[in-house]
Every structure is written in C-alpha cells, then in structure tokens.
Design a protein around this motif. Structure first.
Motif, mmCIF file in Angstrom:
data_model
loop_
_atom_site.group_PDB
_atom_site.id
_atom_site.type_symbol
_atom_site.label_atom_id
_atom_site.label_comp_id
_atom_site.label_asym_id
_atom_site.label_seq_id
_atom_site.Cartn_x
_atom_site.Cartn_y
_atom_site.Cartn_z
ATOM 1 N N GLN A 17 64.055 47.176 -3.151
ATOM 2 C CA GLN A 17 63.851 45.986 -3.982
ATOM 3 C C GLN A 17 62.564 45.270 -3.585
ATOM 4 O O GLN A 17 61.795 44.832 -4.440
ATOM 5 C CB GLN A 17 65.040 45.030 -3.861
ATOM 6 C CG GLN A 17 66.241 45.417 -4.684
ATOM 7 C CD GLN A 17 66.017 45.208 -6.165
ATOM 8 O OE1 GLN A 17 65.563 46.105 -6.855
ATOM 9 N NE2 GLN A 17 66.325 44.037 -6.665
ATOM 10 N N ALA A 18 62.313 45.156 -2.289
ATOM 11 C CA ALA A 18 61.072 44.515 -1.831
ATOM 12 C C ALA A 18 59.856 45.299 -2.325
ATOM 13 O O ALA A 18 58.883 44.705 -2.811
ATOM 14 C CB ALA A 18 61.060 44.402 -0.309
ATOM 15 N N LEU A 25 54.819 41.820 -8.694
ATOM 16 C CA LEU A 25 54.148 40.522 -8.581
ATOM 17 C C LEU A 25 52.736 40.610 -8.013
ATOM 18 O O LEU A 25 52.020 39.606 -7.998
ATOM 19 C CB LEU A 25 54.983 39.579 -7.703
ATOM 20 C CG LEU A 25 56.378 39.243 -8.235
ATOM 21 C CD1 LEU A 25 57.151 38.425 -7.196
ATOM 22 C CD2 LEU A 25 56.295 38.505 -9.559
ATOM 23 N N GLY A 26 52.349 41.775 -7.531
ATOM 24 C CA GLY A 26 51.050 41.883 -6.854
ATOM 25 C C GLY A 26 51.088 41.255 -5.472
ATOM 26 O O GLY A 26 50.062 40.840 -4.934
ATOM 27 N N TRP A 27 52.284 41.165 -4.894
ATOM 28 C CA TRP A 27 52.455 40.628 -3.553
ATOM 29 C C TRP A 27 52.479 41.784 -2.558
ATOM 30 O O TRP A 27 52.356 42.939 -2.940
ATOM 31 C CB TRP A 27 53.750 39.825 -3.464
ATOM 32 C CG TRP A 27 53.707 38.487 -4.150
ATOM 33 C CD1 TRP A 27 52.830 38.085 -5.125
ATOM 34 C CD2 TRP A 27 54.588 37.397 -3.947
ATOM 35 N NE1 TRP A 27 53.109 36.806 -5.519
ATOM 36 C CE2 TRP A 27 54.191 36.354 -4.822
ATOM 37 C CE3 TRP A 27 55.669 37.190 -3.128
ATOM 38 C CZ2 TRP A 27 54.843 35.131 -4.872
ATOM 39 C CZ3 TRP A 27 56.329 35.972 -3.177
ATOM 40 C CH2 TRP A 27 55.907 34.953 -4.037
ATOM 41 N N SER A 28 52.674 41.478 -1.294
ATOM 42 C CA SER A 28 52.726 42.493 -0.244
ATOM 43 C C SER A 28 54.075 42.449 0.455
ATOM 44 O O SER A 28 54.637 41.372 0.680
ATOM 45 C CB SER A 28 51.639 42.236 0.801
ATOM 46 O OG SER A 28 50.368 42.313 0.223
ATOM 47 N N VAL A 29 54.554 43.632 0.810
ATOM 48 C CA VAL A 29 55.753 43.705 1.653
ATOM 49 C C VAL A 29 55.316 43.327 3.057
ATOM 50 O O VAL A 29 54.310 43.823 3.569
ATOM 51 C CB VAL A 29 56.351 45.130 1.645
ATOM 52 C CG1 VAL A 29 57.516 45.228 2.621
ATOM 53 C CG2 VAL A 29 56.791 45.517 0.242
ATOM 54 N N ILE A 66 58.752 39.795 0.957
ATOM 55 C CA ILE A 66 57.447 39.915 0.318
ATOM 56 C C ILE A 66 56.810 38.534 0.251
ATOM 57 O O ILE A 66 57.498 37.517 0.256
ATOM 58 C CB ILE A 66 57.528 40.545 -1.086
ATOM 59 C CG1 ILE A 66 58.296 39.646 -2.068
ATOM 60 C CG2 ILE A 66 58.166 41.931 -1.008
ATOM 61 C CD1 ILE A 66 58.271 40.125 -3.511
ATOM 62 N N SER A 67 55.476 38.529 0.198
ATOM 63 C CA SER A 67 54.744 37.266 0.081
ATOM 64 C C SER A 67 53.375 37.572 -0.528
ATOM 65 O O SER A 67 52.931 38.718 -0.531
ATOM 66 C CB SER A 67 54.609 36.588 1.447
ATOM 67 O OG SER A 67 53.948 37.426 2.368
ATOM 68 N N ARG A 79 57.681 33.051 -0.041
ATOM 69 C CA ARG A 79 58.326 34.264 0.459
ATOM 70 C C ARG A 79 59.603 34.535 -0.315
ATOM 71 O O ARG A 79 60.353 33.614 -0.640
ATOM 72 C CB ARG A 79 58.645 34.039 1.931
ATOM 73 C CG ARG A 79 59.056 35.222 2.719
ATOM 74 C CD ARG A 79 59.111 34.810 4.205
ATOM 75 N NE ARG A 79 59.191 35.959 5.060
ATOM 76 C CZ ARG A 79 60.291 36.317 5.704
ATOM 77 N NH1 ARG A 79 61.390 35.601 5.615
ATOM 78 N NH2 ARG A 79 60.274 37.402 6.466
ATOM 79 N N ILE A 80 59.842 35.795 -0.608
ATOM 80 C CA ILE A 80 61.122 36.231 -1.158
ATOM 81 C C ILE A 80 61.692 37.231 -0.161
ATOM 82 O O ILE A 80 61.035 38.205 0.200
ATOM 83 C CB ILE A 80 60.969 36.877 -2.546
ATOM 84 C CG1 ILE A 80 60.341 35.896 -3.539
ATOM 85 C CG2 ILE A 80 62.337 37.351 -3.056
ATOM 86 C CD1 ILE A 80 60.005 36.508 -4.897
#
Length: 145
Positions: A17-18, A25-29, A66-67, A79-80
C-alpha cells in the motif's frame, strides 16, 4: 497552539500500500535501515518475526510510511502511515482523501491508476465541482478532483 497530524491507514499489506500510494502521490516511501533492524534483533529489542522481506530488503512488519520527498528530513513532515491489521475492510470508509490533480487530465490519471490496480467506483458532481470516486487496490475509497 496548533498540532500536526499523521494519517494512519489500516490495511492488509502495509508495504504494498505504501508503494502504491507513494507512486500515486509522487511521494517517497520512508526508507528503513536493515542494519539497524538486525542490530535491534541481535540486542534482543526485536524479534525476527517483527520483520519481513519487501522488495529484497528487510523491513519492519509493523508498517510503512510515505511522505513528500522534499520533506524527508523535516521532523514534523506530512506523513501517511500504513499499518497491517488482521481483519479485512468490510464497509465504506468513514474518512477518505481527495487527490487534487493540479490540472492533470482526470481521465488520463484514472486510466493510469486503474492499470495499477485501482477501481473506478462512480463519478459525481456538486454544483460546479466534479470528481471520480475510486478505490485503491485494497478497496479504500479516494476521490480524483
């Protein structure tokens, strides 16, 4: 005083999921340190069963976060956190997020997400606003606006 918050998502496979949401979202793990994990096990602070392999790396079983990449060194970053739970999702979410597309074509993004395992649920409109309601690979609802 204002407070910061972290969104936590219950799921079956936190690391997958991460990965999915980071790409969406274009975020990073947020990276884990396998050597630190091994050290914690060796010192008796953790157990082997507290870990799993993911994408060829040793990671904590308890979750993945992720963030935004530009906030990776910010202590109170957005952060999620995805955390595994034993029970499957059974009802509609009481909370969801809207993915704001910043001008990207909603149909193109929808097709890209469906190709990666998302499901289109329905389209909706209220006044001048319209959106697609989707579900991620584990069935969590979100909207494309």
């Amino acid at each position: 005083m204002t407070y910061n918050l972290q969104i936590v998502v219950d799921c079956a496979d936190a690391h997958s999921q991460a990965d999915w949401w980071a790409e969406t979202l274009g975020w990073s793990v947020e990276q884990t340190d396998p050597e630190f994990i091994k050290k914690m096990i060796a010192q008796g602070h953790a157990r082997e069963e507290d870990t799993i392999p993911h994408n060829g790396m040793l990671v904590w079983r308890a979750g993945a976060a992720i963030s935004p990449p530009e906030e990776k060194d910010v202590p109170d970053r957005r952060r999620i956190l995805f955390q595994p739970v034993p029970e499957p999702k059974t009802v509609k979410n009481r909370l969801h997020w809207d993915v704001r597309l910043a001008g990207d074509d909603r149909d193109v993004v929808r097709a890209r997400l469906e190709a990666r395992g998302a499901k289109f649920l329905y389209d909706a409109q209220q006044g001048p606003y319209s959106w697609y309601t989707m579900a991620d690979p584990e069935g969590n609802e979100f909207c494309l606006t």
